[in-house]
Design a protein around this motif. Structure first.
Motif, PDB file in Angstrom:
ATOM      1  N   THR A  57       1.748   3.246   1.668  1.00  0.00           N
ATOM      2  CA  THR A  57       1.060   2.999   2.929  1.00  0.00           C
ATOM      3  C   THR A  57      -0.106   3.971   3.073  1.00  0.00           C
ATOM      4  N   LEU A  58      -1.096   3.554   3.847  1.00  0.00           N
ATOM      5  CA  LEU A  58      -2.202   4.456   4.163  1.00  0.00           C
ATOM      6  C   LEU A  58      -1.699   5.556   5.089  1.00  0.00           C
ATOM      7  N   THR A  59      -2.213   6.772   4.915  1.00  0.00           N
ATOM      8  CA  THR A  59      -1.887   7.863   5.831  1.00  0.00           C
ATOM      9  C   THR A  59      -3.135   8.347   6.568  1.00  0.00           C
ATOM     10  N   ALA A  60      -4.254   7.677   6.336  1.00  0.00           N
ATOM     11  CA  ALA A  60      -5.506   7.954   7.044  1.00  0.00           C
ATOM     12  C   ALA A  60      -6.304   6.667   7.069  1.00  0.00           C
ATOM     13  N   ASP A  61      -7.142   6.512   8.074  1.00  0.00           N
ATOM     14  CA  ASP A  61      -7.999   5.333   8.152  1.00  0.00           C
ATOM     15  C   ASP A  61      -8.945   5.293   6.952  1.00  0.00           C
ATOM     16  N   ALA A  62      -9.275   4.094   6.527  1.00  0.00           N
ATOM     17  CA  ALA A  62     -10.257   3.895   5.459  1.00  0.00           C
ATOM     18  C   ALA A  62     -11.395   3.069   6.050  1.00  0.00           C
ATOM     19  N   ILE A  63     -12.600   3.591   5.995  1.00  0.00           N
ATOM     20  CA  ILE A  63     -13.740   2.889   6.569  1.00  0.00           C
ATOM     21  C   ILE A  63     -14.291   1.875   5.572  1.00  0.00           C
ATOM     22  N   ALA A  64     -15.007   0.879   6.077  1.00  0.00           N
ATOM     23  CA  ALA A  64     -15.687  -0.064   5.191  1.00  0.00           C
ATOM     24  C   ALA A  64     -16.635   0.738   4.304  1.00  0.00           C
ATOM     25  N   ALA A  65     -16.752   0.353   3.054  1.00  0.00           N
ATOM     26  CA  ALA A  65     -17.572   1.005   2.032  1.00  0.00           C
ATOM     27  C   ALA A  65     -16.903   2.229   1.409  1.00  0.00           C
ATOM     28  N   ALA A  66     -15.696   2.579   1.859  1.00  0.00           N
ATOM     29  CA  ALA A  66     -14.971   3.705   1.258  1.00  0.00           C
ATOM     30  C   ALA A  66     -14.529   3.345  -0.156  1.00  0.00           C
ATOM     31  N   THR A  67     -14.350   4.361  -0.969  1.00  0.00           N
ATOM     32  CA  THR A  67     -13.834   4.151  -2.323  1.00  0.00           C
ATOM     33  C   THR A  67     -12.573   4.979  -2.586  1.00  0.00           C
ATOM     34  N   THR A  68     -12.146   5.762  -1.611  1.00  0.00           N
ATOM     35  CA  THR A  68     -10.928   6.557  -1.753  1.00  0.00           C
ATOM     36  C   THR A  68      -9.965   6.217  -0.631  1.00  0.00           C
ATOM     37  N   LEU A  69      -8.729   5.965  -1.004  1.00  0.00           N
ATOM     38  CA  LEU A  69      -7.668   5.694  -0.040  1.00  0.00           C
ATOM     39  C   LEU A  69      -6.714   6.883  -0.026  1.00  0.00           C
ATOM     40  N   THR A  70      -6.361   7.349   1.156  1.00  0.00           N
ATOM     41  CA  THR A  70      -5.344   8.392   1.295  1.00  0.00           C
ATOM     42  C   THR A  70      -4.033   7.683   1.593  1.00  0.00           C
ATOM     43  N   VAL A  71      -3.059   7.871   0.703  1.00  0.00           N
ATOM     44  CA  VAL A  71      -1.799   7.126   0.784  1.00  0.00           C
ATOM     45  C   VAL A  71      -0.609   8.077   0.804  1.00  0.00           C
ATOM     46  N   ALA A  72       0.544   7.552   1.185  1.00  0.00           N
ATOM     47  CA  ALA A  72       1.769   8.363   1.243  1.00  0.00           C
ATOM     48  C   ALA A  72       2.184   8.846  -0.149  1.00  0.00           C
ATOM     49  N   ASN A 127       1.131   7.903  -4.490  1.00  0.00           N
ATOM     50  CA  ASN A 127       0.420   7.035  -5.431  1.00  0.00           C
ATOM     51  C   ASN A 127       1.190   6.806  -6.734  1.00  0.00           C
ATOM     52  N   SER A 128       2.439   7.232  -6.805  1.00  0.00           N
ATOM     53  CA  SER A 128       3.202   7.021  -8.040  1.00  0.00           C
ATOM     54  C   SER A 128       3.446   5.527  -8.253  1.00  0.00           C
ATOM     55  N   GLY A 129       3.363   5.108  -9.492  1.00  0.00           N
ATOM     56  CA  GLY A 129       3.564   3.712  -9.837  1.00  0.00           C
ATOM     57  C   GLY A 129       2.276   2.911  -9.930  1.00  0.00           C
ATOM     58  N   PHE A 130       1.151   3.516  -9.566  1.00  0.00           N
ATOM     59  CA  PHE A 130      -0.145   2.842  -9.647  1.00  0.00           C
ATOM     60  C   PHE A 130      -0.898   3.342 -10.872  1.00  0.00           C
ATOM     61  N   ASP A 131      -1.681   2.457 -11.486  1.00  0.00           N
ATOM     62  CA  ASP A 131      -2.439   2.819 -12.679  1.00  0.00           C
ATOM     63  C   ASP A 131      -3.882   2.339 -12.581  1.00  0.00           C
ATOM     64  N   GLU A 132      -4.752   3.043 -13.276  1.00  0.00           N
ATOM     65  CA  GLU A 132      -6.158   2.652 -13.338  1.00  0.00           C
ATOM     66  C   GLU A 132      -6.284   1.209 -13.834  1.00  0.00           C
ATOM     67  N   ASN A 133      -7.214   0.478 -13.269  1.00  0.00           N
ATOM     68  CA  ASN A 133      -7.536  -0.917 -13.585  1.00  0.00           C
ATOM     69  C   ASN A 133      -6.546  -1.932 -13.042  1.00  0.00           C
ATOM     70  N   ILE A 183      -0.884  12.476 -10.097  1.00  0.00           N
ATOM     71  CA  ILE A 183       0.159  12.622  -9.084  1.00  0.00           C
ATOM     72  C   ILE A 183      -0.447  13.157  -7.790  1.00  0.00           C
ATOM     73  N   GLY A 184      -0.164  12.461  -6.704  1.00  0.00           N
ATOM     74  CA  GLY A 184      -0.701  12.912  -5.426  1.00  0.00           C
ATOM     75  C   GLY A 184      -0.710  11.824  -4.386  1.00  0.00           C
ATOM     76  N   THR A 185      -1.712  11.895  -3.529  1.00  0.00           N
ATOM     77  CA  THR A 185      -1.754  10.987  -2.389  1.00  0.00           C
ATOM     78  C   THR A 185      -3.111  10.301  -2.228  1.00  0.00           C
ATOM     79  N   SER A 186      -3.800  10.035  -3.315  1.00  0.00           N
ATOM     80  CA  SER A 186      -5.057   9.301  -3.187  1.00  0.00           C
ATOM     81  C   SER A 186      -5.192   8.275  -4.305  1.00  0.00           C
ATOM     82  N   LEU A 187      -5.945   7.240  -3.996  1.00  0.00           N
ATOM     83  CA  LEU A 187      -6.285   6.205  -4.967  1.00  0.00           C
ATOM     84  C   LEU A 187      -7.784   5.948  -4.866  1.00  0.00           C
ATOM     85  N   THR A 188      -8.458   5.860  -5.991  1.00  0.00           N
ATOM     86  CA  THR A 188      -9.878   5.526  -6.018  1.00  0.00           C
ATOM     87  C   THR A 188      -9.989   4.050  -6.363  1.00  0.00           C
TER      88      THR A 188
END
Length: 82
Positions: A19-34, A36-42, A66-71
Motif C-alpha cells: 500500500t502507499l504510505t504517502a500521496d503520489a502526485i501526477a507526474a511522480a516517478t517514485t512511490l512510497t510504499v509500506a 517493496n519486497s516481492g517486486f522486481d524491475e520491469n 529492500i525498503g519502502t520505495s518503488l521507481t
C-alpha cells in the motif's frame, strides 16, 4: 467438437501487494510504499483500485532494493495513500 480453454485475464492481481504510505502526485516517478519486497524491475504494477477511473498500470523502472520505495514510469494521475 468444441474446445474449452481458460485465459487468466487478471495476472496483475497474483503478485506481491503493498500500500502507499504517502500521496503520489501526477507526474511522480517514485512511490512510497509500506513494503517493496516481492517486486522486481520491469514488472508491471496496478496503482489504484482495479476498475476505477484513475487506476493505472505502470512498469517498475529501476532496481528494487529492500525498503519502502518503488521507481515507476511517470504517473498520469495523483494517488492518495488513505
Amino acid at each position: 467438437m468444441a474446445v474449452e480453454f481458460r485465459i487468466d485475464n487478471n495476472p496483475i492481481l497474483t503478485g506481491a501487494t503493498t500500500t502507499l504510505t504517502a500521496d503520489a502526485i501526477a507526474a511522480a516517478t517514485t512511490l512510497t510504499v509500506a513494503d517493496n519486497s516481492g517486486f522486481d524491475e520491469n514488472e508491471f504494477i496496478l496503482i489504484g483500485k482495479l476498475g476505477t477511473e484513475t487506476s493505472e498500470i505502470k512498469r517498475i523502472t529501476a532496481a528494487v532494493t529492500i525498503g519502502t520505495s518503488l521507481t515507476v514510469a511517470t504517473l498520469d494521475f495523483a494517488h492518495n495513500f488513505d
